[in-house]
Write a protein that holds these residues in place. Sequence first.
Motif, PDB file in Angstrom:
ATOM      1  N   LEU A  72      -5.522   0.318  -1.237  1.00 58.18           N
ATOM      2  CA  LEU A  72      -5.555  -0.559  -0.145  1.00 58.18           C
ATOM      3  C   LEU A  72      -5.959  -1.686  -0.943  1.00 58.18           C
ATOM      4  O   LEU A  72      -4.966  -3.153  -0.904  1.00 58.18           O
ATOM      5  CB  LEU A  72      -6.510  -0.683   0.990  1.00 58.18           C
ATOM      6  CG  LEU A  72      -6.014  -1.491   2.212  1.00 58.18           C
ATOM      7  CD1 LEU A  72      -5.069  -1.652   2.641  1.00 58.18           C
ATOM      8  CD2 LEU A  72      -7.081  -0.630   3.777  1.00 58.18           C
ATOM      9  N   LEU A  73      -6.292  -1.751  -1.521  1.00 57.58           N
ATOM     10  CA  LEU A  73      -7.424  -2.818  -2.129  1.00 57.58           C
ATOM     11  C   LEU A  73      -6.572  -3.440  -3.412  1.00 57.58           C
ATOM     12  O   LEU A  73      -6.062  -4.316  -3.302  1.00 57.58           O
ATOM     13  CB  LEU A  73      -8.771  -2.624  -3.060  1.00 57.58           C
ATOM     14  CG  LEU A  73      -9.479  -1.859  -2.430  1.00 57.58           C
ATOM     15  CD1 LEU A  73     -11.009  -1.838  -2.592  1.00 57.58           C
ATOM     16  CD2 LEU A  73     -10.450  -3.472  -1.241  1.00 57.58           C
ATOM     17  N   PHE A  74      -6.002  -2.963  -4.164  1.00 53.16           N
ATOM     18  CA  PHE A  74      -5.126  -3.464  -4.781  1.00 53.16           C
ATOM     19  C   PHE A  74      -3.761  -3.929  -4.207  1.00 53.16           C
ATOM     20  O   PHE A  74      -3.205  -4.908  -4.532  1.00 53.16           O
ATOM     21  CB  PHE A  74      -4.854  -2.225  -5.786  1.00 53.16           C
ATOM     22  CG  PHE A  74      -4.978  -1.398  -6.761  1.00 53.16           C
ATOM     23  CD1 PHE A  74      -5.328  -2.119  -7.944  1.00 53.16           C
ATOM     24  CD2 PHE A  74      -5.736   0.077  -7.274  1.00 53.16           C
ATOM     25  CE1 PHE A  74      -6.068  -2.095  -8.761  1.00 53.16           C
ATOM     26  CE2 PHE A  74      -6.376   0.639  -8.290  1.00 53.16           C
ATOM     27  CZ  PHE A  74      -6.290  -0.654  -9.041  1.00 53.16           C
ATOM     28  N   ALA A  75      -3.328  -3.250  -3.052  1.00 53.37           N
ATOM     29  CA  ALA A  75      -2.596  -4.065  -2.681  1.00 53.37           C
ATOM     30  C   ALA A  75      -2.723  -5.246  -1.684  1.00 53.37           C
ATOM     31  O   ALA A  75      -1.967  -6.437  -1.636  1.00 53.37           O
ATOM     32  CB  ALA A  75      -1.896  -2.945  -1.378  1.00 53.37           C
ATOM     33  N   MET A  76      -3.789  -5.727  -1.284  1.00 53.68           N
ATOM     34  CA  MET A  76      -4.439  -6.658  -1.291  1.00 53.68           C
ATOM     35  C   MET A  76      -4.218  -7.425  -2.462  1.00 53.68           C
ATOM     36  O   MET A  76      -4.070  -9.353  -2.370  1.00 53.68           O
ATOM     37  CB  MET A  76      -6.008  -6.603  -0.556  1.00 53.68           C
ATOM     38  CG  MET A  76      -6.160  -6.403   0.977  1.00 53.68           C
ATOM     39  SD  MET A  76      -7.276  -6.632   1.679  1.00 53.68           S
ATOM     40  CE  MET A  76      -8.263  -4.824   1.145  1.00 53.68           C
ATOM     41  N   VAL A  77      -4.509  -7.850  -3.591  1.00 54.24           N
ATOM     42  CA  VAL A  77      -4.971  -7.963  -4.443  1.00 54.24           C
ATOM     43  C   VAL A  77      -3.442  -8.868  -4.954  1.00 54.24           C
ATOM     44  O   VAL A  77      -3.437  -9.641  -5.123  1.00 54.24           O
ATOM     45  CB  VAL A  77      -5.812  -7.966  -5.697  1.00 54.24           C
ATOM     46  CG1 VAL A  77      -5.707  -7.921  -6.784  1.00 54.24           C
ATOM     47  CG2 VAL A  77      -6.851  -7.188  -5.375  1.00 54.24           C
ATOM     48  N   ILE A  78      -2.616  -7.963  -5.088  1.00 50.40           N
ATOM     49  CA  ILE A  78      -1.380  -8.040  -5.552  1.00 50.40           C
ATOM     50  C   ILE A  78      -0.685  -8.791  -4.224  1.00 50.40           C
ATOM     51  O   ILE A  78      -0.202  -9.605  -4.503  1.00 50.40           O
ATOM     52  CB  ILE A  78      -0.160  -6.671  -5.245  1.00 50.40           C
ATOM     53  CG1 ILE A  78      -0.714  -6.073  -6.852  1.00 50.40           C
ATOM     54  CG2 ILE A  78       1.121  -6.736  -5.562  1.00 50.40           C
ATOM     55  CD1 ILE A  78      -0.273  -4.547  -6.615  1.00 50.40           C
ATOM     56  N   GLY A  79      -1.105  -8.473  -3.058  1.00 47.75           N
ATOM     57  CA  GLY A  79      -1.147  -8.958  -1.819  1.00 47.75           C
ATOM     58  C   GLY A  79      -0.641 -10.565  -1.698  1.00 47.75           C
ATOM     59  O   GLY A  79      -0.162 -11.850  -1.147  1.00 47.75           O
ATOM     60  N   LEU A  80      -1.894 -10.567  -2.679  1.00 46.52           N
ATOM     61  CA  LEU A  80      -1.767 -12.326  -1.917  1.00 46.52           C
ATOM     62  C   LEU A  80      -1.678 -13.448  -2.523  1.00 46.52           C
ATOM     63  O   LEU A  80      -0.842 -14.502  -2.586  1.00 46.52           O
ATOM     64  CB  LEU A  80      -4.127 -12.459  -2.673  1.00 46.52           C
ATOM     65  CG  LEU A  80      -4.861 -12.886  -2.217  1.00 46.52           C
ATOM     66  CD1 LEU A  80      -5.747 -12.139  -2.726  1.00 46.52           C
ATOM     67  CD2 LEU A  80      -4.540 -14.435  -1.277  1.00 46.52           C
ATOM     68  N   PRO A  81      -1.064 -13.317  -4.510  1.00 53.17           N
ATOM     69  CA  PRO A  81      -0.027 -13.735  -4.467  1.00 53.17           C
ATOM     70  C   PRO A  81       1.402 -13.986  -4.087  1.00 53.17           C
ATOM     71  O   PRO A  81       2.186 -15.078  -3.622  1.00 53.17           O
ATOM     72  CB  PRO A  81      -0.177 -13.890  -5.892  1.00 53.17           C
ATOM     73  CG  PRO A  81      -0.539 -12.457  -6.130  1.00 53.17           C
ATOM     74  CD  PRO A  81      -1.456 -12.600  -5.131  1.00 53.17           C
ATOM     75  N   LEU A  82       1.594 -12.541  -4.057  1.00 51.06           N
ATOM     76  CA  LEU A  82       2.777 -12.901  -3.288  1.00 51.06           C
ATOM     77  C   LEU A  82       3.390 -13.180  -2.483  1.00 51.06           C
ATOM     78  O   LEU A  82       4.278 -13.885  -2.275  1.00 51.06           O
ATOM     79  CB  LEU A  82       2.980 -11.545  -3.121  1.00 51.06           C
ATOM     80  CG  LEU A  82       4.804 -10.278  -3.221  1.00 51.06           C
ATOM     81  CD1 LEU A  82       5.212 -10.883  -4.199  1.00 51.06           C
ATOM     82  CD2 LEU A  82       4.725  -8.730  -3.270  1.00 51.06           C
TER      83      LEU A  82
ATOM     84  N   THR B 289       1.152  -0.862  -0.085  1.00 48.19           N
ATOM     85  CA  THR B 289      -0.026  -0.258   0.086  1.00 48.19           C
ATOM     86  C   THR B 289       1.024   1.214   0.076  1.00 48.19           C
ATOM     87  O   THR B 289       0.064   1.907  -0.548  1.00 48.19           O
ATOM     88  CB  THR B 289      -0.746   0.043   1.211  1.00 48.19           C
ATOM     89  OG1 THR B 289      -1.966  -1.064   1.455  1.00 48.19           O
ATOM     90  CG2 THR B 289      -1.594   0.873   0.884  1.00 48.19           C
ATOM     91  N   ALA B 290       2.304   1.257   1.093  1.00 45.43           N
ATOM     92  CA  ALA B 290       3.376   2.361   1.000  1.00 45.43           C
ATOM     93  C   ALA B 290       3.274   2.548  -0.219  1.00 45.43           C
ATOM     94  O   ALA B 290       3.679   3.492  -0.965  1.00 45.43           O
ATOM     95  CB  ALA B 290       4.211   2.252   1.814  1.00 45.43           C
ATOM     96  N   LEU B 291       3.682   1.216  -1.563  1.00 48.46           N
ATOM     97  CA  LEU B 291       5.309   1.514  -2.849  1.00 48.46           C
ATOM     98  C   LEU B 291       3.163   1.577  -3.594  1.00 48.46           C
ATOM     99  O   LEU B 291       4.271   2.876  -4.103  1.00 48.46           O
ATOM    100  CB  LEU B 291       5.082   0.235  -2.757  1.00 48.46           C
ATOM    101  CG  LEU B 291       6.350   0.004  -2.306  1.00 48.46           C
ATOM    102  CD1 LEU B 291       6.322  -1.339  -2.197  1.00 48.46           C
ATOM    103  CD2 LEU B 291       7.223   0.469  -2.405  1.00 48.46           C
ATOM    104  N   ILE B 292       1.906   1.943  -3.455  1.00 47.10           N
ATOM    105  CA  ILE B 292       1.426   2.152  -4.311  1.00 47.10           C
ATOM    106  C   ILE B 292       1.367   3.726  -4.174  1.00 47.10           C
ATOM    107  O   ILE B 292       1.581   4.232  -5.606  1.00 47.10           O
ATOM    108  CB  ILE B 292       0.154   1.782  -4.804  1.00 47.10           C
ATOM    109  CG1 ILE B 292       0.088   0.123  -4.821  1.00 47.10           C
ATOM    110  CG2 ILE B 292      -0.608   2.041  -4.946  1.00 47.10           C
ATOM    111  CD1 ILE B 292      -0.613  -1.248  -4.791  1.00 47.10           C
ATOM    112  N   LEU B 293       1.431   3.833  -2.754  1.00 48.07           N
ATOM    113  CA  LEU B 293       0.293   5.476  -2.683  1.00 48.07           C
ATOM    114  C   LEU B 293       2.235   5.971  -3.183  1.00 48.07           C
ATOM    115  O   LEU B 293       2.539   7.538  -3.199  1.00 48.07           O
ATOM    116  CB  LEU B 293       0.755   6.512  -1.460  1.00 48.07           C
ATOM    117  CG  LEU B 293      -0.965   5.038  -0.812  1.00 48.07           C
ATOM    118  CD1 LEU B 293      -1.211   5.093   0.732  1.00 48.07           C
ATOM    119  CD2 LEU B 293      -1.789   6.193  -1.629  1.00 48.07           C
TER     120      LEU B 293
END
Length: 104
Positions: free
Chosen positions: A51-61, A30-34
């Motif tokens: 935050l939503l993008f971070a959750m989607v990216i963070g799932l497989p990562l 989230t901090a990186l995206i912001l």
Amino acid sequence: MSDDRRPGSRLILDLLAYTAARLVLVAVVTALILGVGHLIGIREFPVVVALLFAMVIGLPLGIWLFAPLRRRANESIAVMDERRRRDKEQLQARLRGDEDSADS
């Protein structure tokens, strides 16, 4: 060994470690995206969207990055399941009146 006597506490610690690692990953992404949004000139990027993008990216990562933590948590769950199954079998044997249950 304390893990044999208290598998429940080991399970809780393993699950907490895995969950905390996943939450930290989402916060970092989230901090990186912001930060990237700020660098490219998007000053008012919604935190909820990041935050939503971070959750989607963070799932497989997270599955890939934290595989050792996940395996340790899965092993703790398996130990707890085996102990619960063994205790249930012993209880059922005692309820049936099997004399072998006293030896276990």
